[in-house]
Write a protein that holds these residues in place. Structure first.
Motif, short mmCIF file in Angstrom:
data_model
loop_
_atom_site.label_atom_id
_atom_site.label_comp_id
_atom_site.label_asym_id
_atom_site.label_seq_id
_atom_site.Cartn_x
_atom_site.Cartn_y
_atom_site.Cartn_z
N LYS A 30 0.85 -1.19 0.00
CA LYS A 30 0.00 0.00 0.00
C LYS A 30 0.88 1.24 0.00
N ALA A 31 0.60 2.14 -0.93
CA ALA A 31 1.36 3.39 -1.02
C ALA A 31 0.44 4.58 -0.78
N ALA A 32 0.99 5.60 -0.16
CA ALA A 32 0.29 6.87 0.02
C ALA A 32 0.98 7.87 -0.90
N VAL A 33 0.19 8.62 -1.67
CA VAL A 33 0.74 9.58 -2.62
C VAL A 33 0.40 10.99 -2.15
N SER A 34 1.42 11.83 -2.09
CA SER A 34 1.23 13.23 -1.70
C SER A 34 1.71 14.10 -2.85
N HIS A 35 0.94 15.08 -3.20
CA HIS A 35 1.31 15.95 -4.31
C HIS A 35 2.26 17.05 -3.86
N GLY A 36 3.09 17.49 -4.76
CA GLY A 36 3.94 18.66 -4.55
C GLY A 36 4.79 18.61 -3.30
N GLN A 44 4.58 12.23 8.69
CA GLN A 44 4.18 11.44 9.86
C GLN A 44 2.73 10.99 9.78
N LYS A 45 1.87 11.87 9.27
CA LYS A 45 0.45 11.52 9.13
C LYS A 45 0.27 10.38 8.12
N LEU A 46 0.98 10.45 7.00
CA LEU A 46 0.89 9.39 6.00
C LEU A 46 1.46 8.08 6.51
N LEU A 47 2.56 8.15 7.26
CA LEU A 47 3.16 6.94 7.81
C LEU A 47 2.25 6.27 8.83
N ALA A 48 1.40 7.05 9.49
CA ALA A 48 0.50 6.50 10.51
C ALA A 48 -0.71 5.80 9.89
N GLU A 49 -0.94 5.99 8.59
CA GLU A 49 -2.06 5.31 7.94
C GLU A 49 -1.86 3.80 8.01
N GLY A 51 -1.27 0.14 7.29
CA GLY A 51 -0.83 -0.66 6.15
C GLY A 51 0.03 0.06 5.12
N VAL A 52 0.32 1.33 5.30
CA VAL A 52 1.13 2.06 4.32
C VAL A 52 2.58 1.62 4.41
N ASP A 53 3.11 1.13 3.29
CA ASP A 53 4.50 0.69 3.22
C ASP A 53 5.39 1.73 2.54
N LEU A 54 4.76 2.62 1.76
CA LEU A 54 5.52 3.53 0.91
C LEU A 54 4.82 4.87 0.80
N ILE A 55 5.62 5.93 0.83
CA ILE A 55 5.10 7.27 0.57
C ILE A 55 5.77 7.78 -0.69
N HIS A 74 14.40 3.93 8.73
CA HIS A 74 15.05 2.74 8.18
C HIS A 74 16.06 2.18 9.18
N ALA A 75 16.87 3.06 9.77
CA ALA A 75 17.88 2.61 10.74
C ALA A 75 17.23 2.00 11.98
N ALA A 76 16.03 2.46 12.32
CA ALA A 76 15.32 1.95 13.49
C ALA A 76 14.55 0.66 13.18
N GLY A 77 14.65 0.20 11.94
CA GLY A 77 13.98 -1.05 11.58
C GLY A 77 12.55 -0.89 11.11
N VAL A 78 12.09 0.34 10.93
CA VAL A 78 10.74 0.59 10.42
C VAL A 78 10.78 0.32 8.93
N ARG A 79 10.02 -0.66 8.49
CA ARG A 79 10.09 -1.11 7.10
C ARG A 79 9.11 -0.34 6.22
N LYS A 80 9.45 0.89 5.96
CA LYS A 80 8.65 1.76 5.10
C LYS A 80 9.59 2.48 4.15
N GLY A 81 9.09 2.82 2.97
CA GLY A 81 9.91 3.48 1.97
C GLY A 81 9.41 4.87 1.64
N LEU A 82 10.29 5.66 1.05
CA LEU A 82 9.97 7.01 0.62
C LEU A 82 10.54 7.21 -0.78
N ILE A 83 9.69 7.64 -1.70
CA ILE A 83 10.14 7.98 -3.05
C ILE A 83 9.85 9.45 -3.28
N LEU A 84 10.90 10.19 -3.63
CA LEU A 84 10.76 11.62 -3.93
C LEU A 84 10.90 11.81 -5.43
N LEU A 85 9.89 12.42 -6.03
CA LEU A 85 9.89 12.63 -7.47
C LEU A 85 10.65 13.89 -7.87
#
Length: 124
Positions: A30-36, A44-49, A51-55, A74-85
């Motif tokens: 599950k990915a959360a998409v934020s514009h701009g 933090q709000k998106l990460l709290a959703e 099942g979100v694995d990726l922003i 990532h260093a703390a072992g939280v398995r979530k990703g971030l992609i910046l366009l």
């Protein structure tokens, strides 16, 4: 995986480069998409959703704060990703639409959209 998702987005958007944070081998369900532009509270709000694995987002307001936060997760072992366009990739299509819209009623001056293009690139 995060790696496959990033590669797919890069190809789809014809990007020269893409910035990715997090373990490249995590499974993305599950990915959360934020514009701009976004801020740390937005992240933090998106990460709290649930099942979100990726922003996926355009650009951070304060890169030194937001990107480091992602790296800390990532260093703390939280398995979530971030992609910046990046600003150009996430905002330029809307700028072209805005120019088209403005042309429909602004007659006093010429309106022209001049795409800036993506300034960064990766050699591989």
């Amino acid at each position: 995986t995060l790696r496959q998702t990033a590669q797919s987005i890069k190809q789809m958007l014809k990007m020269k480069s893409i910035r990715v944070g997090g373990d490249p081998d995590i499974t993305v369900r599950k990915a959360a998409v934020s514009h701009g532009m976004y801020w740390l509270p937005d992240l933090q709000k998106l990460l709290a959703e649930p099942g979100v694995d990726l922003i996926i987002a355009g650009e951070p307001q304060w890169e030194n704060e937001l990107c480091q936060y992602s790296f800390d997760l990532h260093a703390a072992g939280v398995r979530k990703g971030l992609i910046l366009l990046g600003q150009q990739v996430s905002e330029e299509p809307g700028c072209g639409e805005m120019a088209t819209w403005l042309k429909s009623f602004v007659r006093e001056v010429p309106v022209e959209w001049i795409p800036a293009g993506e300034p960064a690139w990766m050699p591989y």
